[in-house]
Design a protein around this motif. Structure first.
Motif, PDB file in Angstrom:
ATOM      1  N   VAL A 102       0.834  -1.204   0.000  1.00  0.00           N
ATOM      2  CA  VAL A 102       0.000   0.000   0.000  1.00  0.00           C
ATOM      3  C   VAL A 102       0.870   1.256   0.000  1.00  0.00           C
ATOM      4  O   VAL A 102       0.559   2.233  -0.686  1.00  0.00           O
ATOM      5  CB  VAL A 102      -0.961  -0.032   1.207  1.00  0.00           C
ATOM      6  CG1 VAL A 102      -1.723   1.265   1.346  1.00  0.00           C
ATOM      7  CG2 VAL A 102      -1.929  -1.186   1.077  1.00  0.00           C
ATOM      8  N   GLU A 105       2.056   2.243  -3.400  1.00  0.00           N
ATOM      9  CA  GLU A 105       1.043   2.852  -4.261  1.00  0.00           C
ATOM     10  C   GLU A 105       0.877   4.354  -4.025  1.00  0.00           C
ATOM     11  O   GLU A 105       0.210   5.032  -4.802  1.00  0.00           O
ATOM     12  CB  GLU A 105      -0.311   2.153  -4.048  1.00  0.00           C
ATOM     13  CG  GLU A 105      -0.325   0.702  -4.489  1.00  0.00           C
ATOM     14  CD  GLU A 105      -1.630   0.003  -4.154  1.00  0.00           C
ATOM     15  OE1 GLU A 105      -2.613   0.693  -3.793  1.00  0.00           O
ATOM     16  OE2 GLU A 105      -1.665  -1.230  -4.256  1.00  0.00           O
ATOM     17  N   LYS A 126      -5.985   7.779   2.975  1.00  0.00           N
ATOM     18  CA  LYS A 126      -5.732   6.990   1.766  1.00  0.00           C
ATOM     19  C   LYS A 126      -5.235   5.594   2.125  1.00  0.00           C
ATOM     20  O   LYS A 126      -5.694   4.597   1.570  1.00  0.00           O
ATOM     21  CB  LYS A 126      -4.663   7.665   0.890  1.00  0.00           C
ATOM     22  CG  LYS A 126      -5.112   8.829   0.078  1.00  0.00           C
ATOM     23  CD  LYS A 126      -3.926   9.278  -0.778  1.00  0.00           C
ATOM     24  CE  LYS A 126      -4.026  10.718  -1.164  1.00  0.00           C
ATOM     25  NZ  LYS A 126      -2.838  11.174  -1.893  1.00  0.00           N
ATOM     26  N   GLN A 179      -8.015   3.385   3.533  1.00  0.00           N
ATOM     27  CA  GLN A 179      -8.938   2.940   2.496  1.00  0.00           C
ATOM     28  C   GLN A 179      -8.301   1.839   1.645  1.00  0.00           C
ATOM     29  O   GLN A 179      -8.944   0.829   1.340  1.00  0.00           O
ATOM     30  CB  GLN A 179      -9.353   4.123   1.623  1.00  0.00           C
ATOM     31  CG  GLN A 179     -10.255   5.104   2.335  1.00  0.00           C
ATOM     32  CD  GLN A 179     -10.480   6.382   1.564  1.00  0.00           C
ATOM     33  OE1 GLN A 179      -9.767   6.674   0.605  1.00  0.00           O
ATOM     34  NE2 GLN A 179     -11.466   7.170   1.997  1.00  0.00           N
ATOM     35  N   LYS A 180      -7.040   2.000   1.270  1.00  0.00           N
ATOM     36  CA  LYS A 180      -6.374   1.003   0.442  1.00  0.00           C
ATOM     37  C   LYS A 180      -6.200  -0.317   1.188  1.00  0.00           C
ATOM     38  O   LYS A 180      -6.385  -1.391   0.620  1.00  0.00           O
ATOM     39  CB  LYS A 180      -5.016   1.530  -0.034  1.00  0.00           C
ATOM     40  CG  LYS A 180      -5.151   2.632  -1.066  1.00  0.00           C
ATOM     41  CD  LYS A 180      -3.770   3.148  -1.476  1.00  0.00           C
ATOM     42  CE  LYS A 180      -3.940   4.329  -2.385  1.00  0.00           C
ATOM     43  NZ  LYS A 180      -3.377   4.138  -3.685  1.00  0.00           N
ATOM     44  N   LYS A 184      -9.503  -2.150   1.400  1.00  0.00           N
ATOM     45  CA  LYS A 184      -9.855  -2.788   0.126  1.00  0.00           C
ATOM     46  C   LYS A 184      -9.117  -4.115  -0.036  1.00  0.00           C
ATOM     47  O   LYS A 184      -9.664  -5.070  -0.558  1.00  0.00           O
ATOM     48  CB  LYS A 184      -9.501  -1.870  -1.043  1.00  0.00           C
ATOM     49  CG  LYS A 184     -10.497  -0.753  -1.263  1.00  0.00           C
ATOM     50  CD  LYS A 184     -10.103   0.055  -2.475  1.00  0.00           C
ATOM     51  CE  LYS A 184     -10.992   1.268  -2.617  1.00  0.00           C
ATOM     52  NZ  LYS A 184     -10.592   2.102  -3.744  1.00  0.00           N
ATOM     53  N   LYS A 185      -7.877  -4.176   0.398  1.00  0.00           N
ATOM     54  CA  LYS A 185      -7.071  -5.394   0.249  1.00  0.00           C
ATOM     55  C   LYS A 185      -7.559  -6.496   1.192  1.00  0.00           C
ATOM     56  O   LYS A 185      -7.401  -7.672   0.912  1.00  0.00           O
ATOM     57  CB  LYS A 185      -5.595  -5.101   0.513  1.00  0.00           C
ATOM     58  CG  LYS A 185      -5.021  -4.177  -0.530  1.00  0.00           C
ATOM     59  CD  LYS A 185      -3.576  -4.444  -0.708  1.00  0.00           C
ATOM     60  CE  LYS A 185      -2.993  -3.525  -1.750  1.00  0.00           C
ATOM     61  NZ  LYS A 185      -3.308  -3.926  -3.100  1.00  0.00           N
TER      62      LYS A 185
END
Length: 163
Positions: A108, A111, A154, A157-158, A161-162
């Motif tokens: 993450v 990214e 951020k 949230q990432k 999602k994973k």
């Protein structure tokens, strides 16, 4: 002539006809031992203290529940706290969740934009205070805090999602 309370004591003073103390005796394991005034005083004071504590605590009941409610430390009571099965399970689940989040973190972080990675690196890996980092960039301190909070959002949230 001994007084009533003195009959149960294992220490006594002997005086001569003038009232002067000539001997101080402490009985240890059935043997009379002559001692100095300092030893006699220390022994008699300790005995008086012990009798006082015994008399003041006579009839009092000490319960473990009361000691715990009063906040007595368990280790001072000779009790080793044992974690309950529920606590153990919750801790293991928490550790497993943390391990998952931690394993997802490098991916993450990769990214993120270069500026966001530099911010995280400066504040958390290099330990630079937010005010100092703001000075280095020539921006306001609050701007660094705002950017940091946005980066954390951020990341959260990432990672969610994973997982």
């Amino acid at each position: 002539m001994q007084k009533k309370w003195q009959e149960s004591r294992n220490y006594r003073r002997f005086k001569d006809e003038n009232g002067e103390v000539v001997r101080r005796i402490i009985t240890v394991d059935g043997v009379d031992v002559e001692v100095s005034e300092e030893v006699f005083l220390a022994y008699s004071q300790a005995d008086r203290r012990e009798r006082y504590v015994e008399e003041s605590e006579r009839g009092k009941v000490v319960s473990l529940e009361r000691l715990l409610a009063d906040g007595a430390p368990l280790h001072k009571l000779g009790i080793e706290p044992i974690e309950s099965a529920e606590d153990t399970t919750v801790n293991l689940e928490t550790e497993n969740e943390f391990a998952k989040l931690l394993s997802a973190l490098p991916e993450v972080l990769a990214e993120l934009t270069y500026e966001d990675r530099e911010l995280i690196d400066a504040l958390y890996f290099k330990g630079i205070p937010a005010r100092e980092y703001a000075r280095q960039l020539g921006i306001y301190h609050r701007a660094v805090i705002y950017r940091r909070d946005k980066v954390f959002l951020k990341l959260r949230q990432k990672i969610n999602k994973k997982n």
